[in-house]
Design an enzyme around this catalytic site. Structure first.
Site, PDB file in Angstrom:
ATOM      1  N   TRP A  13      -3.238  -1.585   9.831  1.00 22.40           N
ATOM      2  CA  TRP A  13      -2.261  -1.339   8.760  1.00 22.40           C
ATOM      3  C   TRP A  13      -0.870  -0.717   9.284  1.00 22.40           C
ATOM      4  CZ3 TRP A  13      -4.065   0.082   3.311  1.00 22.40           C
ATOM      5  CH2 TRP A  13      -3.151   0.526   2.625  1.00 22.40           C
ATOM      6  N   ASP A  14      -0.136  -1.474   9.249  1.00 21.85           N
ATOM      7  CA  ASP A  14       1.509  -1.105  10.032  1.00 21.85           C
ATOM      8  C   ASP A  14       2.367  -0.662   9.365  1.00 21.85           C
ATOM      9  OD1 ASP A  14       3.149  -0.788  11.939  1.00 21.85           O
ATOM     10  OD2 ASP A  14       2.902  -3.007  13.045  1.00 21.85           O
ATOM     11  N   ASN A  15       2.725   0.884   9.580  1.00 24.06           N
ATOM     12  CA  ASN A  15       3.444   1.361   8.851  1.00 24.06           C
ATOM     13  C   ASN A  15       4.948   1.425   9.355  1.00 24.06           C
ATOM     14  OD1 ASN A  15       1.793   2.490   6.301  1.00 24.06           O
ATOM     15  ND2 ASN A  15       1.023   3.910   7.830  1.00 24.06           N
ATOM     16  N   ASP A  70       8.142   5.115   1.932  1.00 24.55           N
ATOM     17  CA  ASP A  70       7.858   6.127   0.898  1.00 24.55           C
ATOM     18  C   ASP A  70       7.925   7.347   1.219  1.00 24.55           C
ATOM     19  OD1 ASP A  70       5.672   6.025   2.467  1.00 24.55           O
ATOM     20  OD2 ASP A  70       4.148   5.196   1.072  1.00 24.55           O
ATOM     21  N   GLY A 103       0.875  -1.239   0.023  1.00 23.70           N
ATOM     22  CA  GLY A 103      -0.061   0.047  -0.068  1.00 23.70           C
ATOM     23  C   GLY A 103       0.946   1.490   0.024  1.00 23.70           C
ATOM     24  N   LYS A 119      -0.311   2.836  -4.177  1.00 25.77           N
ATOM     25  CA  LYS A 119      -0.948   3.849  -4.399  1.00 25.77           C
ATOM     26  C   LYS A 119      -0.595   4.372  -5.839  1.00 25.77           C
ATOM     27  CE  LYS A 119      -2.614   4.985  -0.255  1.00 25.77           C
ATOM     28  NZ  LYS A 119      -2.398   3.741   0.375  1.00 25.77           N
ATOM     29  N   ASP A 176      -5.753   9.681   3.094  1.00 26.35           N
ATOM     30  CA  ASP A 176      -5.033  10.664   2.495  1.00 26.35           C
ATOM     31  C   ASP A 176      -6.091  11.513   1.528  1.00 26.35           C
ATOM     32  OD1 ASP A 176      -3.176   9.726   4.106  1.00 26.35           O
ATOM     33  OD2 ASP A 176      -2.081   8.410   2.413  1.00 26.35           O
TER      34      ASP A 176
END
Length: 809
Positions: A225-227, A232, A14, A45, A122
């Site tokens: 949803w682990d960032n 990026d 993602g 994305k 976003d």
């Protein structure tokens, strides 16, 4: 019901940037199957038909690719979740948009997909007039459309919804009081799972209390949803550290956890390997002692397995040249047609790759165009190879102070290294260094911590070895030089790591990791040269030109990890370890000096930048003589007086201010130099008083051995010391000259050499620098243009006829 209860643990593609290839996704599925992960979410994305062109259905060719990917995931026991991001331009009240959304997801459902996600992350909170009239709030509009799509697809057991307020820091006014989240919790159908990232977009830790709060508001356990490993948001950062900061006990408060990892596929081996360990440790059926997840132990196990992966002969694109397949770590590579034929859904059509997409043989860089003077370079190479002697990097300079760190640091260590060409094997210590330097967004590994701590200490205490320091206790000096020696050794290890990655057998890893190890290598070269230069060259407080105290208030006083704390997102401080080292240097605010693209052709040649020593004069004179011959094509004057070119170009600086001269060398010897003058006005007076008379004596106007061209050059020497206007020297009191052999494959090392000098000039109080470049000197202009030198120095400054200016403040 079992499907609805299963804990979803796996990977979400993602990120923003170039999506993974089909080959990489198939390898990912092998990894996930082997490590016990169960879910993959497709949502890059930059896939046009995922986000920007979400209304468009897939072509027949794209359908084949997508069906193949779904079948591949399902055959390995993975749940394939297809995500769509319509939020940028959807009109929620439009029946046409709703029909197009249903059509798109029905097409994917017909291809075999049984799990879906609607993402509204976003995007702008505002609504068009039609939506404002149809819905009571932004959340109401999103929930209404999501509920209808969920029912339309037959209420699949896995259906995810990503809210616009997807973490605590985005909630207004707070998680518990957010009207947006309250609407989602009350109106979203109960079997739809809500995506959450934690207290931040990139959460350092996930706590039970915070998850209990959001679970209460949403009236369901969220899916994380682990960032943690997402990179990026910063092109200079990479995260190779273990999955950390999430206790397995959190599972009772979650529907699942999907890791959104590094954009670079090969960088995700350790993050996903350790995620699998974390997931297995949290299963209730395991024994208590096996339920404890230890990030350090998980990292060691992942490193052990990754070592085998790193030393496989894989080409870019993951095609293996071996026919055998191991069982301990999945290595079978599924081959697909050339990715250039794949539809846009599976590749970034608008992205520019950081490296070329064809395999490289780094041990054989592309040859330089033939030149008249190349023979001497080749002869020098042959001489070096025959004698098998190390370069000057690690030799004590004649006349240098005993114990002072020179450019090489650990001489005996470097002597055993030799050349770095060919396909090599990364050692375990090198891989640990690699991981430690690119660890986690909120935490540095041990090697990075040591690098930053030592640099900070050496910079803060450099007054004990300043040029005018005479009363410093010897033990203080020894302490500084001992710590400097250890710092230089670590910088050498970073250079060797870069060399080993480029020369390694696994080219797939090279392509993904190279921009990062290359960037850190260059930054370490500057830091190493700066520490070498500080010993005996930085001015003390008594200097009229500048002082280390007056200069270093411009430098960073803390590291990014300390600056960020737990309350800031990691993108607040850019650059990772490279960025923090940069900020600890006197010119740390000049980001344009440190941000430039990597070379197209990676080379494993070792480079070193160090302060000038008197023994380098012969080699430097030879280098500039050859550069002169390439442009002028005449050997008459140089044969009569071989030093005349060097005396004109380099002699004054080397004689009168050698402390601002730096050498660039590779394994074959000196290949570049940069010379600086701190105060041009005082330098010109000294030159007229001592250097010009010495040159008149060395090259008398009469004599049978004097060639007319020699006299012309002597006249030019006098003209070189002409007067500059006060308006120029007030803002730009310093001057520099840069020379390098054109055979250099990696032009960035010349930029790094320039940066080393600018760091030294700034450290002793210079406000700006200029470089004379006459428009008629096309060769030099071409070189400086290729280097990016003109753009760097112009910056905020102005340029004059034949002069390039640059501010250092």
């Amino acid at each position: 019901m079992e499907e609805r209860k299963q804990f979803l643990c796996g990977v979400v593609e993602g990120f923003y940037g170039r999506p993974w290839s089909m080959d990489q996704r198939k390898v990912l599925f092998q990894w996930m199957q082997h490590w016990g992960l169960n879910t993959y979410l497709y949502g890059p994305k930059d896939d046009l038909k995922h986000r920007l062109l979400w209304r468009e259905v897939y072509s027949p060719e794209e359908e084949v690719q997508l069906r193949t990917l779904i079948v591949e995931a399902q055959s390995r026991g993975l749940r394939f979740v297809y995500a769509l991001s319509p939020g940028q331009d959807i009109v929620f009240s439009s029946s046409c948009d709703l029909t197009l959304l249903k059509r798109k997801l029905r097409q994917v459902s017909d291809l075999g997909c049984q799990a879906f996600a609607i993402l509204f992350d976003d995007i702008d909170h505002s609504m068009c007039q039609a939506d404002s009239e149809a819905f009571t709030s932004f959340a109401h509009a999103q929930v209404t459309v999501t509920n209808e799509i969920y029912r339309y697809l037959g209420e699949p057991p896995v259906f995810l919804f990503c809210p616009t307020e997807y973490c605590g820091s985005l909630c207004s006014p707070s998680v518990s009081k957010s009207p947006y989240l309250q609407t989602v919790g009350e109106d979203l159908l109960p079997n739809i799972t809500v995506i959450w990232t934690g207290s931040k977009v990139i959460s350092r830790k996930l706590s039970v209390d915070c998850l209990a709060e959001v679970e209460s508001v949403l009236q369901r356990p969220p899916l994380i949803w682990d960032n943690l490993h997402a990179n990026d948001y910063d092109s200079r950062r990479l995260f190779l550290g273990p999955f950390k900061g999430r206790e397995p006990q959190l599972r009772s408060h979650l529907r699942g956890l999907l890791l959104n990892p590094n954009c670079e596929f090969e960088a995700n081996y350790i993050p996903l390997h350790t995620l699998g360990t974390w997931y297995r440790a949290g299963k209730e059926e395991l024994k208590d002692e096996e339920c404890e997840y230890c990030p350090d132990r998980a990292l060691s196990a992942a490193l052990h397995d990754w070592m085998e992966e790193l030393n496989q002969p894989l080409q870019a694109g993951r095609q293996s040249s071996r026919t055998d397949h191991r069982t301990s770590v999945p290595t079978s590579r599924c081959k697909t047609p050339d990715r250039s034929d794949c539809p846009s859904m599976f590749r970034a059509t608008s992205a520019v790759a950081k490296l070329p997409v064809f395999p490289l043989n780094s041990s054989s860089p592309p040859s330089s165009p033939p030149t008249k003077a190349k023979g001497e370079r080749e002869g020098r190479e042959g001489e070096k190879k025959t004698t098998n002697q190390p370069s000057q990097t690690n030799q004590q300079a004649p006349g240098s102070r005993s114990g002072a760190p020179t450019g090489g640091g650990q001489g005996q260590k470097a002597q055993g290294r030799g050349l770095c060409g060919g396909k090599g094997v990364l050692s375990e210590s090198q891989v640990r260094l690699l991981v430690g330097l690119h660890y986690l967004p909120h935490e540095h590994g041990p090697s990075a911590q040591k690098l930053l701590q030592d640099l900070t200490w050496l910079k803060t205490n450099c007054q004990v070895v300043s040029a005018n320091s005479k009363k410093t206790p010897p033990q203080k000096v020894d302490e500084w030089r001992g710590r400097a020696s250890r710092f230089l050794s670590l910088c050498e290890d970073i250079a060797q790591l870069h060399c080993s990655v480029v020369g390694g057998a696994n080219r797939a890893v090279l392509y993904d990791l190279y921009p990062y190890v290359w960037d850190l290598r260059n930054t370490a070269l500057v830091a190493k040269a700066f520490i070498c230069w500080l010993d005996g060259r930085v001015q003390s407080d008594s200097s009229t030109l500048g002082s280390w105290r007056n200069c270093f208030h411009w430098c960073g006083k803390t590291t990014g990890a300390d600056l960020l704390g737990v309350d800031s997102e990691p993108w607040v401080f850019k650059g990772g370890v490279s960025g923090e080292v940069q900020m600890l240097l006197p010119i740390g605010s000049s980001s344009e000096l440190f941000t430039h693209p990597p070379p197209l052709f990676p080379t494993s040649r070792l480079y070193n930048i160090r302060p000038y020593h008197s023994k380098d004069k012969v080699e430097l004179y030879r280098m500039v003589r050859q550069l002169h011959l390439r442009t002028q094509g005449s050997q008459e004057s140089t044969s009569a007086h071989p030093d005349v070119i060097g005396d004109r170009c380099l002699g004054p600086c080397l004689a009168l201010c050698p402390e601002y001269s730096f050498i660039l060398e590779d394994e074959l010897g000196v290949c570049g130099c940069v010379l600086g003058i701190l105060d041009v006005r005082s330098f010109a007076k000294r030159c007229q008083a001592t250097w010009i008379p010495a040159m008149r004596d060395k090259y008398p106007p009469k004599g049978g051995n004097t060639h007319p061209n020699t006299q012309d050059l002597i006249q030019l020497m006098e003209e070189d010391q002409g007067e500059y206007p006060d308006s120029l020297l007030y803002h730009f009191p310093s001057q520099l000259r840069l020379d390098a052999l054109p055979e250099l494959v990696d032009i960035s090392v010349s930029r790094t050499l320039l940066t080393a000098l600018l760091t030294a000039l700034k450290a002793n109080g210079s406000r700006g620098v200029f470089c004379e470049v006459q428009p008629t000197d096309r060769q030099r202009l071409e070189f400086l243009t290729k280097l990016g030198f003109l753009e760097i120095l112009r910056g905020e400054a102005r340029s004059r006829e034949g002069v390039v200016l640059g501010r250092l403040l």
